[in-house]
Design a protein around this motif. Structure first.
Motif, PDB file in Angstrom:
ATOM      1  N   THR A 163      -3.210  -3.684   7.782  1.00 29.34           N
ATOM      2  CA  THR A 163      -3.579  -2.742   6.728  1.00 29.34           C
ATOM      3  C   THR A 163      -2.345  -2.289   5.975  1.00 29.34           C
ATOM      4  OG1 THR A 163      -5.394  -1.956   8.126  1.00 29.34           O
ATOM      5  CG2 THR A 163      -4.820  -0.610   6.218  1.00 29.34           C
ATOM      6  N   VAL A 164      -1.298  -1.885   6.717  1.00 29.72           N
ATOM      7  CA  VAL A 164      -0.043  -1.424   6.113  1.00 29.72           C
ATOM      8  C   VAL A 164       1.120  -2.069   6.857  1.00 29.72           C
ATOM      9  CG1 VAL A 164      -0.949   0.766   5.259  1.00 29.72           C
ATOM     10  CG2 VAL A 164      -0.085   0.631   7.593  1.00 29.72           C
ATOM     11  N   ASN A 165       2.303  -1.832   6.347  1.00 27.26           N
ATOM     12  CA  ASN A 165       3.498  -2.446   6.901  1.00 27.26           C
ATOM     13  C   ASN A 165       4.065  -1.577   8.018  1.00 27.26           C
ATOM     14  OD1 ASN A 165       5.773  -4.039   7.254  1.00 27.26           O
ATOM     15  ND2 ASN A 165       6.927  -3.015   5.649  1.00 27.26           N
ATOM     16  N   THR A 166       3.483  -1.663   9.209  1.00 25.41           N
ATOM     17  CA  THR A 166       3.971  -0.855  10.328  1.00 25.41           C
ATOM     18  C   THR A 166       5.116  -1.536  11.075  1.00 25.41           C
ATOM     19  OG1 THR A 166       2.264  -1.827  11.752  1.00 25.41           O
ATOM     20  CG2 THR A 166       1.742   0.261  10.664  1.00 25.41           C
ATOM     21  N   ALA A 167       5.220  -2.851  10.958  1.00 29.73           N
ATOM     22  CA  ALA A 167       6.263  -3.596  11.670  1.00 29.73           C
ATOM     23  C   ALA A 167       7.532  -3.756  10.841  1.00 29.73           C
ATOM     24  CB  ALA A 167       5.745  -4.975  12.073  1.00 29.73           C
ATOM     25  N   HIS A 168       7.524  -3.207   9.603  1.00 31.25           N
ATOM     26  CA  HIS A 168       8.695  -3.268   8.710  1.00 31.25           C
ATOM     27  C   HIS A 168       9.114  -4.700   8.399  1.00 31.25           C
ATOM     28  CE1 HIS A 168       9.023   1.040   9.248  1.00 31.25           C
ATOM     29  NE2 HIS A 168       9.053   0.870  10.550  1.00 31.25           N
ATOM     30  N   LYS A 169       8.128  -5.580   8.233  1.00 29.17           N
ATOM     31  CA  LYS A 169       8.409  -6.945   7.794  1.00 29.17           C
ATOM     32  C   LYS A 169       7.174  -7.495   7.094  1.00 29.17           C
ATOM     33  CE  LYS A 169       7.125  -8.957  12.276  1.00 29.17           C
ATOM     34  NZ  LYS A 169       7.570  -9.807  13.395  1.00 29.17           N
ATOM     35  N   ASN A 170       7.392  -8.508   6.258  1.00 29.59           N
ATOM     36  CA  ASN A 170       6.305  -9.122   5.485  1.00 29.59           C
ATOM     37  C   ASN A 170       5.480  -8.073   4.728  1.00 29.59           C
ATOM     38  OD1 ASN A 170       7.029 -11.659   6.464  1.00 29.59           O
ATOM     39  ND2 ASN A 170       5.687 -11.454   8.251  1.00 29.59           N
ATOM     40  N   ARG A 171       6.178  -7.209   4.010  1.00 28.46           N
ATOM     41  CA  ARG A 171       5.506  -6.132   3.279  1.00 28.46           C
ATOM     42  C   ARG A 171       4.483  -6.667   2.296  1.00 28.46           C
ATOM     43  NH1 ARG A 171       7.525  -4.179  -1.569  1.00 28.46           N
ATOM     44  NH2 ARG A 171       6.498  -2.319  -2.371  1.00 28.46           N
ATOM     45  N   GLN A 172       4.729  -7.857   1.732  1.00 30.56           N
ATOM     46  CA  GLN A 172       3.831  -8.439   0.737  1.00 30.56           C
ATOM     47  C   GLN A 172       2.521  -8.921   1.345  1.00 30.56           C
ATOM     48  OE1 GLN A 172       7.031  -9.134   1.019  1.00 30.56           O
ATOM     49  NE2 GLN A 172       7.940  -8.406  -0.890  1.00 30.56           N
ATOM     50  N   GLN A 173       2.451  -9.024   2.661  1.00 33.91           N
ATOM     51  CA  GLN A 173       1.231  -9.503   3.317  1.00 33.91           C
ATOM     52  C   GLN A 173       0.540  -8.365   4.055  1.00 33.91           C
ATOM     53  OE1 GLN A 173      -0.279 -12.488   2.945  1.00 33.91           O
ATOM     54  NE2 GLN A 173       1.283 -12.777   1.377  1.00 33.91           N
ATOM     55  N   THR A 174       0.197  -7.336   3.319  1.00 30.08           N
ATOM     56  CA  THR A 174      -0.591  -6.225   3.855  1.00 30.08           C
ATOM     57  C   THR A 174      -1.710  -5.927   2.869  1.00 30.08           C
ATOM     58  OG1 THR A 174       0.684  -4.466   2.782  1.00 30.08           O
ATOM     59  CG2 THR A 174       1.460  -5.221   4.938  1.00 30.08           C
ATOM     60  N   ALA A 175      -2.797  -5.354   3.369  1.00 34.36           N
ATOM     61  CA  ALA A 175      -3.908  -5.008   2.487  1.00 34.36           C
ATOM     62  C   ALA A 175      -3.469  -4.004   1.434  1.00 34.36           C
ATOM     63  CB  ALA A 175      -5.060  -4.442   3.317  1.00 34.36           C
ATOM     64  N   LEU A 176      -2.656  -3.027   1.828  1.00 35.15           N
ATOM     65  CA  LEU A 176      -2.196  -2.003   0.893  1.00 35.15           C
ATOM     66  C   LEU A 176      -1.391  -2.618  -0.250  1.00 35.15           C
ATOM     67  CD1 LEU A 176      -1.829   0.946   0.068  1.00 35.15           C
ATOM     68  CD2 LEU A 176       0.151   1.053   1.601  1.00 35.15           C
ATOM     69  N   TYR A 177      -0.465  -3.504   0.073  1.00 38.84           N
ATOM     70  CA  TYR A 177       0.382  -4.105  -0.963  1.00 38.84           C
ATOM     71  C   TYR A 177      -0.430  -5.007  -1.882  1.00 38.84           C
ATOM     72  CZ  TYR A 177       4.115  -6.761  -3.193  1.00 38.84           C
ATOM     73  OH  TYR A 177       4.939  -7.344  -4.137  1.00 38.84           O
ATOM     74  N   LEU A 178      -1.286  -5.841  -1.316  1.00 38.86           N
ATOM     75  CA  LEU A 178      -2.049  -6.786  -2.130  1.00 38.86           C
ATOM     76  C   LEU A 178      -2.960  -6.059  -3.129  1.00 38.86           C
ATOM     77  CD1 LEU A 178      -2.998  -9.322   0.682  1.00 38.86           C
ATOM     78  CD2 LEU A 178      -1.451  -9.756  -1.236  1.00 38.86           C
ATOM     79  N   LEU A 179      -3.631  -5.008  -2.669  1.00 37.03           N
ATOM     80  CA  LEU A 179      -4.522  -4.265  -3.562  1.00 37.03           C
ATOM     81  C   LEU A 179      -3.731  -3.450  -4.578  1.00 37.03           C
ATOM     82  CD1 LEU A 179      -7.278  -3.091  -1.062  1.00 37.03           C
ATOM     83  CD2 LEU A 179      -7.523  -4.754  -2.906  1.00 37.03           C
ATOM     84  N   SER A 180      -2.599  -2.892  -4.168  1.00 40.29           N
ATOM     85  CA  SER A 180      -1.767  -2.129  -5.104  1.00 40.29           C
ATOM     86  C   SER A 180      -1.304  -3.007  -6.254  1.00 40.29           C
ATOM     87  CB  SER A 180      -0.557  -1.531  -4.377  1.00 40.29           C
ATOM     88  OG  SER A 180      -0.952  -0.576  -3.428  1.00 40.29           O
ATOM     89  N   GLN A 181      -0.856  -4.206  -5.942  1.00 35.58           N
ATOM     90  CA  GLN A 181      -0.406  -5.134  -6.996  1.00 35.58           C
ATOM     91  C   GLN A 181      -1.559  -5.505  -7.917  1.00 35.58           C
ATOM     92  OE1 GLN A 181       2.930  -4.375  -6.333  1.00 35.58           O
ATOM     93  NE2 GLN A 181       3.038  -6.299  -7.449  1.00 35.58           N
ATOM     94  N   HIS A 182      -2.748  -5.634  -7.357  1.00 40.65           N
ATOM     95  CA  HIS A 182      -3.927  -5.965  -8.163  1.00 40.65           C
ATOM     96  C   HIS A 182      -4.213  -4.874  -9.186  1.00 40.65           C
ATOM     97  CE1 HIS A 182      -8.049  -6.952  -9.246  1.00 40.65           C
ATOM     98  NE2 HIS A 182      -8.465  -5.810  -8.732  1.00 40.65           N
TER      99      HIS A 182
END
Length: 310
Positions: free
Chosen positions: A113-132
């Motif tokens: 859902t979000v970037n909790t592991a501090h890596k691959n920020r671009q592959q989270t639901a939050l990032y993908l929808l925000s960019q959309h």
């Protein structure tokens, strides 16, 4: 040239515009959209025409780019801050519903859902929808309301402003009427329907989180050591269903962290199929549903004790 061979101009798709509303006008008589917008907003012809062509204007429920569209008396004409975004497509994420204030999306397992592991920020639901949404409205932002684990499929809710987020987070306990999950559980369940509870491991300085869920057995293996269950979480924020079962001597199939005896190639047998949510500002709850994963029943055959009896 015959009419059949003429190239027809492309017409923008009729879609809803979920971006915030900047201006609202009500038609007091039937008139072309261009004339109504000029009269109501005091824009000159060129400015009104450019605004309509930009895709930021909607008539009634639908956006339009046709300046000549006739607007019936009583219809609302809205000018939005941004253009409606193009349809969203992603193999692991889809938008189930959206409004000016909230977005409900369904994510498949494997996507955090979000970037909790501090890596691959671009592959989270939050990032993908925000960019959309930024494609339709410059500076658009999303804020997480609830979260599901990477390997749990289900519904996640985002707010489009800090105020909307804080309101729904604060009132989640009474607005999230039902959160329905299906799981394959390893261990012994004594009751067909029972309540399970667990608390978080937060330090003493913070409030202890508590999750309580009604667990209903849909079917068990012949040996009684594996079960397909329906989980109904009411009035709680889900911090971990894995911990809920682990604290009660059970494990979700495939969840090796909770001592599952069966590995399923990084997949755990848990997914959400229903969410009943009362959106702020609405009178009736909205129901979001997914098909029942009937293939879960085949996992009951993985019961090792049962296999020995065959």
């Amino acid at each position: 040239m015959s009419n059949e061979n003429q190239i027809k101009p492309k017409v923008a798709p009729r879609v809803e515009n979920p971006t915030p509303v900047q201006e609202t006008y009500r038609a007091d008589s039937e008139a072309p959209l261009l004339d109504l917008l000029m009269r109501k907003s005091s824009r000159n012809r060129t400015a009104a025409k450019q605004l309509i062509a930009s895709g930021r204007v909607s008539v009634g429920k639908w956006s339009t780019t046709r300046a000549t569209e006739m607007v019936r008396e009583g219809l609302l004409v809205r000018v939005h801050r941004g253009v409606p975004p193009m349809p969203f497509h992603h193999p692991k994420l889809e938008i189930a519903w959206e409004s000016e204030a909230y977005v409900v999306a369904y994510k498949k397992r494997g996507l955090p859902t979000v970037n909790t592991a501090h890596k691959n920020r671009q592959q989270t639901a939050l990032y993908l929808l925000s960019q959309h949404y930024k494609k339709g409205e410059e500076g658009a932002k999303l804020f997480m309301v609830n979260r599901l684990d990477r390997n749990t499929a289900g519904f996640v809710v985002f707010a489009r402003s800090v105020e909307a987020k804080e309101l729904l987070v604060k009132e989640w306990g009474r607005r999230a009427k039902h959160q329905i999950f299906i799981a394959c559980i390893e261990g012994q369940l004594k009751e067909k329907v029972q309540l399970l509870s667990a608390s978080s491991d937060e330090n003493s300085l913070a409030k202890t989180k508590l999750i309580t869920a009604e667990v209903k057995v849909n079917k068990s293996s012949r040996n009684g050591q594996m079960h397909i269950v329906q989980i109904d979480v009411v009035g709680a924020r889900i911090f971990s269903l894995r911990k809920l079962f682990g604290d009660n001597g059970l494990s979700i199939l495939g969840d090796v962290r909770s001592r599952s005896q069966i590995r399923t190639d990084r997949e755990i047998a848990l997914e959400q199929i229903g969410l009943e949510l009362l959106i702020p500002g609405e009178r009736e709850p909205r129901h979001f549903q997914r098909p029942y994963p009937t293939h879960y029943f085949s996992w009951l055959r993985l019961d090792k004790e049962e296999q020995n009896n065959w």
